[in-house]
Every structure is written in structure tokens, then in C-alpha cells.
Design a protein around this motif. Structure first.
Motif, PDB file in Angstrom:
ATOM      1  N   GLU A  53       2.242 -35.342  42.502  1.00 53.45           N
ATOM      2  CA  GLU A  53       1.888 -34.062  42.498  1.00 53.45           C
ATOM      3  C   GLU A  53       2.260 -33.200  43.783  1.00 53.45           C
ATOM      4  O   GLU A  53       2.855 -32.271  43.584  1.00 53.45           O
ATOM      5  CB  GLU A  53       0.240 -33.729  42.163  1.00 53.45           C
ATOM      6  N   ALA A  54       1.962 -33.907  44.654  1.00 52.31           N
ATOM      7  CA  ALA A  54       2.279 -33.209  46.229  1.00 52.31           C
ATOM      8  C   ALA A  54       3.881 -33.194  46.118  1.00 52.31           C
ATOM      9  O   ALA A  54       4.370 -32.301  46.954  1.00 52.31           O
ATOM     10  CB  ALA A  54       1.869 -33.976  47.424  1.00 52.31           C
ATOM     11  N   PHE A  55       4.662 -34.164  45.751  1.00 49.12           N
ATOM     12  CA  PHE A  55       6.031 -34.122  46.044  1.00 49.12           C
ATOM     13  C   PHE A  55       6.927 -33.597  44.725  1.00 49.12           C
ATOM     14  O   PHE A  55       8.093 -33.740  44.603  1.00 49.12           O
ATOM     15  CB  PHE A  55       6.606 -35.638  46.209  1.00 49.12           C
ATOM     16  N   LYS A  56       6.212 -32.996  43.903  1.00 51.97           N
ATOM     17  CA  LYS A  56       6.668 -32.620  42.501  1.00 51.97           C
ATOM     18  C   LYS A  56       7.995 -31.485  42.786  1.00 51.97           C
ATOM     19  O   LYS A  56       7.615 -30.542  43.874  1.00 51.97           O
ATOM     20  CB  LYS A  56       5.850 -31.900  41.913  1.00 51.97           C
ATOM     21  N   GLY A  57       9.026 -31.603  42.447  1.00 51.53           N
ATOM     22  CA  GLY A  57      10.201 -31.118  42.723  1.00 51.53           C
ATOM     23  C   GLY A  57      10.951 -31.188  43.946  1.00 51.53           C
ATOM     24  O   GLY A  57      11.837 -30.443  44.034  1.00 51.53           O
TER      25      GLY A  57
END
Length: 841
Positions: free
Chosen positions: A409-413
Motif C-alpha cells: 500500500e505504501a509503494f502503490k503506484g
């Protein structure tokens, strides 16, 4: 390309371990560490770290194992930043503010094989190990770090120096197989309260350390004062950075203004760091502590932007402040507000506004941007459009330990999402506006708490301030300001609100102002999530009557309590508990007795309970001061403790009955039930405890005096606690009971017939002649005895009122991280809670 190869000659995994190995030779005779009278050179530090690494391997520590440390800024924690990775292990620096329960959670999650503990925190560590011993897991080895001769007596625990001496100085370093291997594990959460273990790599630590050298503009051989906790992001990677430059580390166990000025003067400090709280500490230091700086001191600050006034005063004192911004996930500072020469010609106010920006990514970070979190498009550089701050680069964490979902979630995208909101200026510099969860949405308008706080900080009487949203039935939420005033300054809620309305759009001005100390993390950052909990606990500002409640004066329930700053936290909890459990809260009229007019206390009640029916009455301490005898506990000797004797003289003549309550109670039932107790022909009603040994409340002098001993003839005296009483005010006045109680106090001054404050004269006057009340209305003694305040359990039976009579108060025990089980029953009503179980960021 053809003809090229990668081999050990041209490719070595980056690791900050190499900084120490080099400095141990280049700066061999230079001082590396200073701690009081303790000094080491870089050659000694190199040797000691190698020995320590060797000792860890003798203990069975191998590649990838976690070694934890619980210690302040002392030489040992600095040495462990090199020794642990030299052994191939991972260093986990634990926050010294955590209690045993939290430390046990972190040790279990990290699977630490060893924990090194400073003597000051041994009880916390032992408590954590005791908790873990109840689970089916192997306990970590415990190594004690004494401080000179400061150590527990007769402790069988292995100590740091003998453990270090077990190692070999020619130990061969266990280098990482891959520079992406973990070097450190930092637990974070600070403003989100969700525990996450952030994993740092050797590569990231190496690059961020060199970046720290550049953004702090450190020459070779700097002198760095440790006011940033080394357990916080590994001291923003400056633990390794100072070694890279062969600098001198000035260690401070406790950060104080006097310690800062003394260290700068004595050691010619060139660099330091700290949150705005540290800057506040410096600028508000009394003249007796301040000293002229021997040279300009560079200060890196993080967290909330320093207010302009703070920057001005720091500059005048000789400190050059640079603002950085980052998170634990970015190894500490990820951006820096790099100064441009043309800005030096601007006015001081304009310079301060620019210095409060977060700037751009430093040299070690690949990129920072402000993006729409949904579309991932960059926001317009118009200084208005808000988006989420995102990072990418080699100094972003590897991920969250054992939490793949949170990492994804923190590294999404393809970017690290910070959850912070900012705008981008036309020159590309970013300016933080808020945490996403700190933005207040009031009537559809977004309110930046940072902007409101900036105005509050400009108020001449305000020392510290923070703004959060408070629930509101109409607007959704409104700004609620928590404010600490400077010593000797006064300001009312109305004055502060007007000050803000004169400088902000009216919808942005606070609607509520609470005067109190602000809860802080170990690095000085305001714990806004604690303030949000408190604002939420206040609820929408009203407690309303039920349909069947009356509205006449005859329906009033009169409650009297004492009120002073020291016990305000208890009083507020008691009031909240009464209102929450009352069917007719608007019928409750509070009568607060105080010894002096304290605007901060008055404003706190008014702002927390805007619709509360209450009156303040000043108690003249001269009425009782000459009558007070020294008792077994100083708190019992305060004049306000005797105000209950004079209650009928203080409250209005039309009040016929009143409930008197101590400030260390909470009510978990409808107070109307207590109000409706039938007093019959008695002047007072209270729970009686006839099983108690009544004779112990009086001295042998009393019982040996034949005339005094006749006092209770014709009565069956029982102990009752004066912290919960229903008083027939008319009968008290007509019976001249105030004078009767005073008469016994006069005899006490002459003969010393009791030891326990204001209670015995009540017993002498009324014991055996009151209306008994069900014991459920006073579960007393939860504060323990009057000497040690040891924990006590609840008495059997139903409960309507909990009373922490005795030495121990629940708020103090909760804050000291040594609560009794019953204290957790008080905690839900605590509007001033400081979340000790949270993770500091």
C-alpha cells in the motif's frame, strides 16, 4: 559494455561500516565521543566496536539476527550502530519512552536475540521479559549498560564493558552479502498509532549518511551535539555521518537548555539538530542559563515548520536553522529547504516563510513530488493545489517487517506515499500543509491546521500550540486549539479566538481553546492523535436532557467539588463521567471551590464543556490555615482539602442539599440515584464501613484522655469517607457544624489526637450519626494507602462510583507507565491522556 566485468576490484556493497574503519585510521587520535568525563578517540572506537562485534558472535549472533537496545544518547548506543552490523546483525533501537508492555510487543515482533539496556530502564526491560516469559518464546539475552557506578545493587546480569572485553579487536567484519541487506529496524507510528517495523538497508544508510553530511554542510571534524535521539531513525543517520567526517560526538543523556548551552560553550559545538520543541527550549532559556555562542551553530530541525518568531530568536542567539522534512520510512530527513542567495535580501518575515517550507529532495533522494493520490498526476505548482507528498529513491525503506500488505500500500503506484498533504510553489519547493488525517473539514471547507497554528504561535503569550478537529453536529467538525501559555502570561479563550479571527478567515479560527501542556513524542513532535482522541472524547459540545427530565429549579442536582490546576485532570474526568451517565445532565449544577482565580483552569472547563452549568467560589484559605496540623501526607495538608467544611457558607443560600465529591472519582451510574438518598433527620449521608478498625484513626493521646474518649458514647461510630457525601445544607448551617469541626481542629493543634488531614474531625463530629448509603457509591481506597499508594483490587459487589482515595492517583500512575489494574477503569474518562502505549515518531 564489452570488456567490462563486475568483481571485487570494482564493486563493493555500500555500508556505513566503512566510515568507522577509515576514520579509525585517518582520525585515529581525534576525539570521537565525549560523555561527561568519558572520552574515546576514533582509534579506540574502532577497536571497541570490533571487539563488541566479536563478542556478539561468541553469544551466537549471526547474519540477519536482531539486536535491540534501550538506551538514551550515551556512548554505548553509538558504538552499537557499528558493532551490530559488523557482526552481520540488524540493530533495533527502542524508544526509551515505551513501557514494558510495548517493549515486549516489539521484542516479540522483531524476534530480537539480545537486548542491551541502560541501567535507568532496567525495570522496563525486566517487565517486558516477564510478559514474554508467559509466552512460548525464547527470551533474548539481557546485557546491562551501567553509567559509571550507577547500576542496580547485586545484579547478576552481564554488563556491557565485561561483555565487550570478551571480543577480539582483530575481528573480521561480516560484510553484507548484498548492500540491500538490512542494517537497522526502526519502529514507528508517532501520529498514526499503528505499529510498523521499518527496515533500513546498508545501501540506504550509506547514501543517506553522506547526504546528511551535505545537507548539514558538515566539514571534516565537526563537533555534533546529540539532541536528536539516536533511537529515532538512527539519529537521522547522523550516527554514521559524523563518523564519515571524523567528527566528535557530544552525548547528552538528558536534553535540557542548560545542557545545550554548556556543551556548546565547553566543546565548541558546530552542529546539532532537534524538533521545534528543542528550539523552543533554547529560546525560552532563562538568562542565567544562556551563554554567548563561541561560533555559529548549524541546527537541522524537522517536524512541524518552526514559527517565524522562533526562527528570529534562534538567529539572534547565534543559531542558523535549516528546516528539513522526512519520515522514518525515508531514513529521517528526505527534503531540505536549500537556501538561495537572493532570498537573503528579503524581509525577515518573508525569509521566515521560506524557511518554513520543506523545499526539495536532498542529493541522496531521487525525487519528491506532490501528486493527486488517485490519478498520480503532479499538482499544479501554484502554491494552492494540495496533493499527497510522495518519494522515490535509494533512501526509501526496504519495507515494513512482516507486513507485506502495508508495504504494498505504501509503494502503490511506484512511489512511497507519505500521507502528508502539501502544495508546490512555482520554484518547485514543496510546503507541507498537513497530515491527510489532520486536515479539518468544516462545512465543506478544508482547514489547514498548520496555518492556524502559525497564527497561534505569533500570539505574544503563547509558547506552544496545536490544532485538531472537534466533532460538531452542524459543521461536521470545527478547529479546536490546544495551547500552552508562556510563564507569567495570561490570555483567555475569547482573546485568542478574536486574535485568530482578526488574522484568518473566520471559518478557520478556533471555536474551542484548551489550555494545557501538549503531549510530545521523544523527539518533541506533538502527538496530534492524542489530541484528536481528547477532542473526540469531548464530543459535539452538548450533553442534553432526556424527554422525561424536568426544567425547574426543583429538579436541580447540586454537585460540589474543589478545583485547582494540580487536580484539574481528575476533576474533568469526574465531570465527564457524571454527564455521560446522567439521564438529565442539564439538571446537574456544579459548584467548584478554588483558592485563587486561575483563568487557564476556568477556560479549560468552559471550552471543554461549553454548556456546563457551573459556578466558581473562592475559598479564603485564611479561614483554615491556622487550624491545619501536619498529617502523614503533604497533599492532605493543602487548605483546599479543608474547603468542604465551609461548603454551606460558600454556596448560595437557596441551595438546600448538595453532593460533595472528591476530584479522584468517576461515576458509572446515574447521579440522580445518589441525589435521591433519603437523609431522614440526619445532616449527612455517606457509605459507612463498620468493619474497619475505627480506633486506628486516632492517636493514643486521644484514647488515653478519659474526657476525649467519651466522644463516641451513645453512638456506634463507623468510618466513612468524606470524598463522597450528601449534605443537608440547611441542617448543617442550623446545627453550626462548621464550628463543631473547627473545635476539634483546635484540640488537634494542642494535643495531636489524629494523623490524617481533614477526615478525623468529621468522624469526631458525625461518625455514628449519619445516614448510611449503599457501598456501591464509594468503591474507595483505589489509590492505595497513604504511605506507599500500592495497588488495590476492587471490593466485591456492584459499583456505581470508583474512588482513588489514597496516595496513588490514576493519571500519575498511567503517565509513569506503572498503572494498577483499576486505573484502566479511570482512563476512558481522561480528557488529558498522553498515549504512552503509542509508538513515538
Amino acid at each position: 559494455m564489452e570488456g567490462t566485468i563486475r568483481c571485487s576490484a570494482n564493486y563493493v556493497s555500500l555500508s556505513p561500516i566503512s566510515f568507522l574503519l577509515r576514520s579509525g585510521v585517518v582520525y585515529s587520535n581525534r576525539i570521537s565521543i565525549v560523555y561527561g568525563d568519558v572520552k574515546f578517540t576514533w582509534a579506540e572506537t574502532r577497536r571497541r566496536c570490533l571487539q563488541l562485534a566479536s563478542a556478539f558472535t561468541h553469544l551466537g549472533i549471526s547474519r540477519g539476527d536482531v539486536v535491540a537496545v534501550l538506551a538514551p544518547n550515551i556512548p554505548a548506543i553509538y558504538e552499537l550502530h557499528f558493532a551490530v552490523p559488523m557482526a552481520g546483525a540488524v540493530l533495533s533501537t527502542l524508544n526509551i519512552r515505551h513501557d514494558s508492555a510495548m517493549i515486549s510487543v516489539l521484542l516479540k515482533h522483531s524476534e530480537a536475540k539480545v537486548i542491551l539496556v541502560d541501567y535507568q530502564f532496567l525495570d522496563v526491560a525486566n517487565g517486558a521479559l516477564h510478559i514474554l516469559s508467559k509466552e512460548n518464546i525464547k527470551l533474548p539475552h539481557l546485557i546491562l549498560i551501567p553509567d559509571g557506578d550507577k547500576r542496580p545493587s547485586n545484579s547478576p546480569i552481564m554488563e556491557y564493558e565485561p561483555f565487550l572485553a570478551m571480543g577480539r579487536p582483530n575481528f573480521e567484519v561480516v560484510w553484507p552479502n548484498d548492500e540491500w541487506d538490512p542494517i537497522a529496524l526502526n519502529y514507528t507510528s508517532g501520529t498514526t498509532s499503528s505499529p510498523k517495523g521499518v527496515v533500513y538497508s546498508h545501501r540506504g544508510a550509506y547514501l543517506n549518511s553522506l547526504s546528511a553530511v551535505l545537507l548539514n554542510e558538515m566539514p571534516s571534524m565537526p563537533v555534533y551535539l546529540w539532541t536528536v535521539p539516536m533511537f529515532h531513525c538512527n539519529g537521522w543517520c547522523l550516527t554514521w555521518a559524523v563518523a564519515a567526517q571524523g567528527g566528535t560526538n557530544i552525548c547528552l543523556r538528558n536534553v535540557t537548555a542548560e545542557g545545550i548551552f554548556t556543551s556548546i560553550d565547553r566543546h565548541q559545538v558546530s552542529h546539532m539538530g532537534g524538533a521545534p520543541t528543542v528550539l523552543n527550549m533554547i529560546i525560552h532559556a532563562p538568562p542565567s542559563i544562556r551563554r554567548p555562542l563561541p561560533r555559529k551553530v548549524a541546527v537541522m530541525t524537522g517536524g512541524a515548520p518552526p514559527p517565524p518568531q522562533v526562527l528570529f530568536m534562534m538567529d539572534e542567539l547565534g543559531f542558523n536553522v535549516t528546516h528539513s522534512y522526512g519520515l522514518t520510512e525515508t531514513y529521517g530527513p528526505g527534503t531540505v529547504c536549500a537556501w538561495k542567495p537572493e532570498w537573503s535580501s528579503l524581509s525577515r518575515d518573508e525569509q521566515a516563510k521560506i524557511k518554513a517550507r520543506q523545499g526539495l529532495h536532498h542529493i541522496g533522494m531521487e525525487e519528491v513530488d506532490v501528486k493527486d493520490p488517485a490519478s498520480m498526476k503532479s499538482v499544479l505548482p501554484d502554491a494552492k493545489t494540495m496533493g499527497e507528498v510522495m518519494f522515490r529513491g535509494n533512501v526509501v525503506m526496504n519495507g515494513y517487517l512482516k507486513n507485506a500488505k502495508a508495504t504494498e500500500e505504501a509503494f502503490k503506484g511506484g512511489w512511497f506515499r507519505t500521507g502528508d498533504l502539501a502544495v508546490k510553489h512555482p520554484d518547485g519547493y514543496i510546503e507541507l500543509k498537513d497530515r491527510a488525517k489532520d486536515i479539518i473539514i468544516s462545512g465543506g471547507e478544508n482547514i489547514s491546521t498548520i496555518e492556524v497554528e502559525s497564527v497561534l504561535f505569533s500570539h505574544p503569550s503563547i509558547l506552544d500550540a496545536a490544532v485538531v478537529g472537534r466533532p460538531d453536529d452542524y459543521w461536521g467538525e470545527t478547529p479546536c486549539a490546544f495551547v500552552k501559555l508562556k510563564d507569567g502570561n495570561n490570555a483567555t479563550m475569547d482573546e485568542i479566538i478574536k486574535y485568530c479571527r482578526d488574522r484568518l478567515p473566520h471559518y478557520m479560527a478556533p471555536k474551542t481553546v484548551i489550555f494545557d501542556d501538549l503531549p510530545k513524542t521523544s523527539t518533541g513532535k506533538t502527538q496530534k492523535f492524542v489530541l484528536r482522541q481528547r477532542a473526540k472524547a469531548m464530543g459535539t459540545p452538548a450533553f442534553r436532557n432526556g424527554r422525561d427530565c424536568g426544567s425547574s429549579a426543583a429538579d436541580r442536582i447540586h454537585v460540589a467539588m474543589t478545583l485547582d490546576a494540580n487536580y484539574l485532570r481528575g476533576t474533568m474526568a469526574a465531570v465527564l463521567s457524571i454527564l455521560q451517565h446522567s439521564t438529565c445532565p442539564e439538571d446537574v449544577m456544579f459548584h467548584f471551590l478554588c483558592v485563587r482565580h486561575e483563568p487557564v483552569v476556568f477556560s479549560s472547563i468552559k471550552s471543554t464543556f461549553p454548556y456546563l452549568n457551573f459556578k466558581l467560589y473562592k475559598f479564603d484559605v485564611h479561614r483554615v490555615r491556622g487550624l491545619i496540623s501536619k498529617s502523614i501526607r503533604q497533599a492532605l495538608d493543602q487548605p483546599l482539602n479543608y474547603a468542604r467544611i465551609y461548603l454551606p457558607d460558600l454556596i448560595p443560600i437557596d441551595v438546600k442539599r448538595v453532593i460533595y465529591l472528591d476530584s479522584d472519582i468517576v461515576i458509572v451510574d446515574d447521579i440522580v440515584k445518589l441525589w435521591q438518598v433519603d437523609l431522614g433527620d440526619k445532616v449527612l449521608a455517606a457509605p459507612e464501613y463498620c468493619q474497619a478498625n475505627f480506633t486506628t484513626y486516632f492517636t493514643d493521646t486521644f484514647w488515653d484522655d478519659s474526657e476525649l474518649a467519651k466522644t463516641f458514647h451513645g453512638r456506634k461510630p463507623c468510618y466513612f469517607n468524606t470524598g463522597v457525601m450528601i449534605v443537608d445544607v440547611d441542617k448543617w448551617r442550623c446545627g453550626n457544624y462548621t464550628q463543631k469541626v473547627e473545635d476539634w481542629m483546635v484540640i488537634q493543634k494542642q494535643k495531636r489526637i489524629y494523623h490524617l488531614g481533614s477526615l478525623p474531625p468529621f468522624l469526631l463530629t458525625l461518625a455514628g450519626d449519619i445516614t448510611p448509603v449503599d457501598h456501591r457509591w464509594n468503591q474507595h481506597g483505589l489509590g492505595g494507602d497513604n504511605i506507599e499508594g500500592k495497588c488495590r483490587s476492587l471490593h466485591p459487589g456492584p459499583i456505581s462510583l470508583l474512588h482513588w482515595s489514597g496516595k496513588g492517583k490514576p493519571w500519575l500512575r498511567l503517565d509513569s507507565r506503572k498503572p494498577c489494574t483499576v486505573d484502566h477503569l479511570w482512563a476512558p474518562y481522561d480528557l488529558y491522556r498522553s498515549s504512552r502505549h503509542s509508538f513515538d515518531e
